[in-house]
Design an enzyme around this catalytic site. Structure first.
Site, PDB file in Angstrom:
ATOM      1  N   SER A   1       0.659  -1.247   0.282  1.00  0.00           N
ATOM      2  CA  SER A   1       0.002  -0.344  -0.035  1.00  0.00           C
ATOM      3  C   SER A   1       0.822   1.180  -0.117  1.00  0.00           C
ATOM      4  O   SER A   1       0.172   1.819  -0.348  1.00  0.00           O
ATOM      5  CB  SER A   1      -1.009  -0.309   1.506  1.00  0.00           C
TER       6      SER A   1
ATOM      7  N   HIS B   1       3.132   3.476   7.999  1.00  0.00           N
ATOM      8  CA  HIS B   1       2.456   3.929   9.465  1.00  0.00           C
ATOM      9  C   HIS B   1       2.690   4.646  10.070  1.00  0.00           C
ATOM     10  O   HIS B   1       3.788   4.566  10.883  1.00  0.00           O
ATOM     11  CB  HIS B   1       2.000   2.126   9.658  1.00  0.00           C
TER      12      HIS B   1
ATOM     13  N   ILE C   1       8.681 -10.329   8.408  1.00  0.00           N
ATOM     14  CA  ILE C   1       8.056  -8.497   7.908  1.00  0.00           C
ATOM     15  C   ILE C   1       6.946  -8.392   7.234  1.00  0.00           C
ATOM     16  O   ILE C   1       7.371  -8.381   5.696  1.00  0.00           O
ATOM     17  CB  ILE C   1       9.539  -7.731   7.688  1.00  0.00           C
TER      18      ILE C   1
END
Ligand SMILES: Cc1cc2nc3c(=O)[nH]c(=O)nc-3n(C[C@H](O)[C@H](O)[C@H](O)COP(=O)(O)OP(=O)(O)OC[C@H]3O[C@@H](n4cnc5c(N)ncnc54)[C@H](O)[C@@H]3O)c2cc1C
Ligand SMILES: Cc1cc2nc3c(=O)[nH]c(=O)nc-3n(C[C@H](O)[C@H](O)[C@H](O)COP(=O)(O)OP(=O)(O)OC[C@H]3O[C@@H](n4cnc5c(N)ncnc54)[C@H](O)[C@@H]3O)c2cc1C
Lengths: 422, 481
Positions: free
Chosen positions: B49, B53, B339
């Site tokens: 995406s 974050h 990860i």
């Protein structure tokens, strides 16, 4: 800054015809800007024949057709910038373009003709599920590789979409030794010309599956197989109808999208159906003095009609640049149409000062047989024609004769209807 | 077998492997990155995406939370040092019913405990001023001004180029097949010969369990969890300006809608566990789900402007936690395993820590001449007219537009190939300079891009690939008549 009366953007058949026509209508300050190193646009890669039947009454190949127009263009002595890409146009008609020799160039125009052509719809826009390997190409990319570079992008081919380029590439790839397994069309009818279905598929025993689509692509690095499924009336795949084709190539011929970045950057009103600008019967966009023609305006099937439309645009641009008063204040009579019709070009008619018939071009949204097409102003019939068959793949036209148009001053709208002909 | 003994070999040239390489290149020592594909950024780092974050989501006390918050704070400075696109656009988590408000509050509290700055809950009125197209159902939202977006390709290339500039080597088309202990060293066996090294970094993404399990008796399992997306044309850009998540609730987990740093809109991802660690195909079901789910967050999203769909694989570890550092029974082997998201956000912090661990272990000294800067590929059209024209006099290829959708010049494409490590394939060019990334998806420019690649790499046009060996574009010549 250099100034011109008329600047034409794009040197395909539309741009060439527009520039020539501007010259023939008296304009002597013309610049044509083309991105490629050669004039002719997409015609340069269409080496099959079938061009020019209407214009020259003979069958030419794409490059031959382009060549005739290029030569006429060169005879006019108009200025030409090749290998030059237009980056943007401002509302006061300053054009910014770039090339290797001069760098960034700005020119100012009194009138502009937009003739940038179109591009093909990509796989992404179609959302075909599956992997994303090499071997999925638009039919036009394949056409360029085969016809210009002499390279074969695949050996076992499935073609999605039955647009003309796809049909022509089915034949071309077959002649070059590839095996075309199937042409698959989502709609219940082909998007291409009848003559191409006969000459490119039937003559080579290539099956055409209507109401089918590609529902899966397999292969990590190179296409290994595609799955084809039948679709229902809502165009949704029907489970259990899957056929898997082992192949190395999927060609897409699923429609063309007018190339209107410049037009949109300029702020011209756009038509949601054609994806081209909204124009009136002078082919003038919502930006005064900016005209459009050819595939950038709406996608054409036949180049002959591109040339014809572009001549009108070029003439109007020349007259606008010569400050003809009729372009100053326009009364536009909107063209309305019944549900069978998807769009018309132009979408409005300007009566004041017209000197010729007005040709309305349109496309229908389905196959219609034995229909009467009528153009009305109020209850006055302007034109009428009977069509034995109309298909979405073939552009239709109806001519509004100047004699009749002169009588309808004050009309609020013009309507095009499609009715059963009994 | 190569004679050279490396200090560190890194398996995998994703964002994590490249970040480790970059921070490790601050120290004296021989490092190399081994990548099975033809280029950097061919795994999960290319299909996600692209969100940095803020760090409110990861559970407090986990490594995920720690590295996420630290990584996301590193991005603004890093993006300046390494000249890649990063934007601090802020994130929003929508709450679609009053019933779910307590969950939103706990998310807020978790975020505060993780140390995320600026978090607050906004009510519908304010929400509408932030995002006018928000769903009618949205009652309130968590607003995280620290959230950001990044170009994941560019960030990965930037780290790789800066590492290479500071001495790291890169070996492509080099698949690691085995790792064996040889005395004090590790022997790393690949499809292109073996390498000896003092330490190994396992940054192999979805394959990180394979390498971990080769050397350690405490086994781990990574499940590929696929996420599918739609990418919308730039003409849809501006429809949202923040990254918009939805609180998991009775309507499911939801998909996010976010602008990208290039002005497109990204919608997705789905979440589906699969078996194949390489299966990044999209599915009709997945794409349908995105359509339905996105409509619950945003009204009238112009999905008809989709220009492509794609999918990526999260390396989901059973305990949903990052596995970082040396396993007890494998000295000199450093895991960066499991990860998954927020891995992109965490990568700089993970890279920095692994580099420190290795430097401590091997007693590496810092270089005096480490250069932390990298300049991205120039986009000539961002220059003013005079400077552009000066440039074109020297490099005429900056005056020739090849990709019409994204206005990419031949000069940029040549630069992409000349970088170290540089593009080797059409996709490599596309990820570096966006040629073919626009609305026609390379329909018109790919033949020209192929010619430029063939010219720069001095190979035949038939050898040019889409994405490495086996993905050649051309399969033969026309029939000779
Ligand atoms: C791949 C493809 C194959 C086709 N094959 C057939 C066929 O076989 N038979 C048939 O009858 N019709 C075919 N068509 C339809 C054909 O395009 C039209 O008949 C006709 O060529 C359209 O003319 P045009 O001038 O509007 O566009 P084009 O021929 O596309 O010309 C547009 C020109 O504008 C230039 N241009 C665009 N943007 C800029 C810019 N910013 N700056 C400078 N220059 C610019 C382009 O380089 C191009 O030369 C095909 C179309 C496509 C896309
Ligand atoms: C759908 C989705 C959305 C996401 N969204 C976000 C987000 O918004 N924000 C965020 O922070 N994170 C996000 N993530 C997570 C983030 O993308 C990953 O955590 C990150 O990219 C992982 O990087 P990596 O370097 O570990 O893995 P990868 O990029 O997969 O790199 C691993 C590399 O190892 C190579 N390799 C594997 N096996 C071998 C071998 N045998 N020999 C040599 N090389 C080998 C692979 O080819 C690959 O290049 C998302 C992930 C997914 C799937």
């Amino acid at each position: 800054m250099t100034c011109y009366e008329v600047v034409v953007i794009g040197g395909g058949p539309a741009g060439l015809a527009a520039a020539i026509s501007a010259y023939e209508n008296g304009c002597r300050s013309i610049l044509l800007i083309e991105r490629d190193k050669k004039l002719g646009g997409i015609l340069n890669q269409c080496i099959h024949n079938g061009f020019g039947l209407h214009t020259f009454k003979e069958e030419l190949t794409g490059p031959e057709y382009a060549d005739r127009y290029s030569r006429r263009f060169y005879e006019t002595g108009a200025d030409l910038m090749l290998q030059t890409t237009v980056l943007d146009i401002s509302e006061d008609k300053v054009i910014r373009a770039i090339n290797e020799k001069d760098g960034l160039v700005t020119v100012k125009a009194k009138a502009i003709v937009l003739s940038m052509g179109c591009r093909e719809r990509s796989r992404g826009a179609l959302n075909i599920p599956g992997t994303r390997p090499a071997g999925v190409y638009s039919a036009g990319t394949a056409q360029k590789l085969v016809n210009i570079d002499g390279k074969m992008p695949g050996k076992k081919v499935v073609i999605l979409g039955s647009g003309d380029i796809g049909l022509i590439m089915a034949r071309r790839m077959t002649l070059e030794g590839a095996k075309v397994l199937a042409v698959v069309e989502l709609m219940p009818y082909s998007g291409g010309l009848k003559r191409n279905i006969v000459q490119c598929l039937e003559d080579f025993d290539i099956p055409l599956y209507l109401s089918h689509t590609v529902t899966k692509v397999e292969g990590e690095n190179r296409v290994e197989a595609v799955t084809v499924s039948e679709v229902d009336e809502n165009r949704k795949p029907i489970q259990g109808t899957e056929i898997r084709y082992e192949c190395d190539t999927l060609l897409l011929s699923c429609g063309l999208i007018p190339e209107n970045e410049l037009t949109q950057g300029l702020g011209a009103s756009m038509n949601k159906v054609t994806n081209g600008p909204v124009v009136d019967s002078d082919l003038e966009t919502s930006i005064p003095g900016v005209f459009a023609c050819g595939n950038v305006l709406h996608v054409h099937d036949l180049v002959d009609f591109v040339s014809e439309e572009a001549s009108d645009a070029g003439r109007n641009a020349a007259m606008y640049a010569a400050a003809e008063p009729r372009y100053k204040v326009k009364t536009k009579i909107p063209v309305k149409f019944s549900k069978e019709i998807r769009y018309t070009v132009p979408s409005s008619v300007v009566l004041a000062g017209i000197s010729e018939d007005i040709k309305l071009r349109f496309r229908v949204g389905n196959i219609y047989r034995y229909k009467k097409v009528t153009a009305l102003a109020g209850d006055r019939v302007l034109a009428k024609k009977i069509r034995k068959v109309m298909t979405p793949g073939e552009m239709e036209e109806i001519v509004l004769p100047i004699g009749k148009l002169k009588d309808i001053k004050g009309a609020l709208e013009i309507t095009i209807t499609v009715e059963d002909n009994d | 077998m190569q004679n050279k003994i490396y200090d560190t070999l890194i398996i995998g040239a994703g964002i994590v492997g490249c970040s480790v390489a970059r921070y490790l290149s601050k120290y004296k020592g021989g490092i190399a990155v081994l990548e099975r594909k033809e280029d950097v950024c061919c795994g999960t780092s290319k299909a996600n995406s692209g969100i940095v974050h803020a760090g409110f989501d990861a559970k407090h006390g986990t490594l995920m939370a720690l590295y996420n918050v630290r990584g996301s704070r590193m991005y603004p400075k890093l993006s300046e040092e390494l000249d890649f696109k990063y934007e601090n656009n802020g994130s929003i988590v929508l709450c679609l019913s009053e019933e779910d408000r307590p969950k939103l509050v706990s998310l807020y509290e978790n975020g505060v405990r993780n140390g995320v700055f600026g978090l607050r809950i906004v009510e519908r009125d304010e929400l509408l001023t932030l995002e006018p197209h928000i769903s009618d159902e949205a009652v309130c939202a968590l607003y995280a001004p620290a959230g950001g977006i990044v170009c994941p390709f560019d960030a990965t290339f930037a780290m790789a180029e800066n590492a290479a500039h500071n001495g790291a080597e890169f070996f492509f088309d080099t698949k690691v097949t085995d790792i064996v202990r040889e005395d004090e060293l590790w022997k790393v066996v690949t499809t292109r010969g073996s390498y000896l090294t003092r330490t190994v970094v396992n940054a192999a993404g979805c394959y990180s369990d394979v390498f971990h399990n080769m050397v350690s008796s405490s086994k781990i399992k990574i499940t590929p969890r696929r996420g599918e997306y739609f990418l919308l044309d730039r003409t849809a850009g501006g429809y949202v300006s923040h990254t918009i998540f939805r609180l998991p609730g009775k309507m499911g987990k939801g998909v996010l809608v976010t602008p990208t740093v290039h002005g497109n809109i990204l919608v997705g991802p789905t979440a589906e566990d699969i078996d194949d660690k390489d299966d990044v195909s999209t599915t009709a079901d997945g794409l349908d789900k995105i359509r339905l789910q996105s409509a619950l967050s945003i009204k009238d999203l112009p999905l008809n402007k989709t220009i492509t769909s794609f999918s990526g694989l999260r390396s989901h570890e059973a305990g949903h936690e990052f596995i970082i550092g040396e396993p007890e029974d494998a000295e000199g082997f450093f895991d960066c395993a499991g990860i998954e998201s927020p891995g992109l956000s965490a990568a700089p912090a993970i890279g920095e820590d692994i580099a420190t661990m290795i430097a401590d272990k091997l007693n590496l000294e810092e270089k005096e001449d480490f250069d932390p800067y990298r300049t991205g590929i120039l986009d000539p059209l961002t220059l003013d007219e005079d400077r552009l024209n000066e440039l074109i006099k020297v490099r005429p290829d900056y005056g020739k537009i090849i990709c019409r959708c994204e206005s990419v010049t031949e000069g940029q494409i040549r630069d992409a190939i000349r970088r170290i490590p540089g593009a080797r394939s059409i996709d490599g060019v596309k990820r570096r300079v966006r040629a073919g990334m626009g609305r026609c998806q390379g329909g018109f420019c790919s033949p020209s891009v192929m010619e430029i690649i063939a010219d720069e790499l001095n190979c035949d046009i038939s050898d040019v690939t889409k994405k490495g060996q086996g993905s050649e574009i051309i399969l033969g010549e026309n029939k000779v008549l």
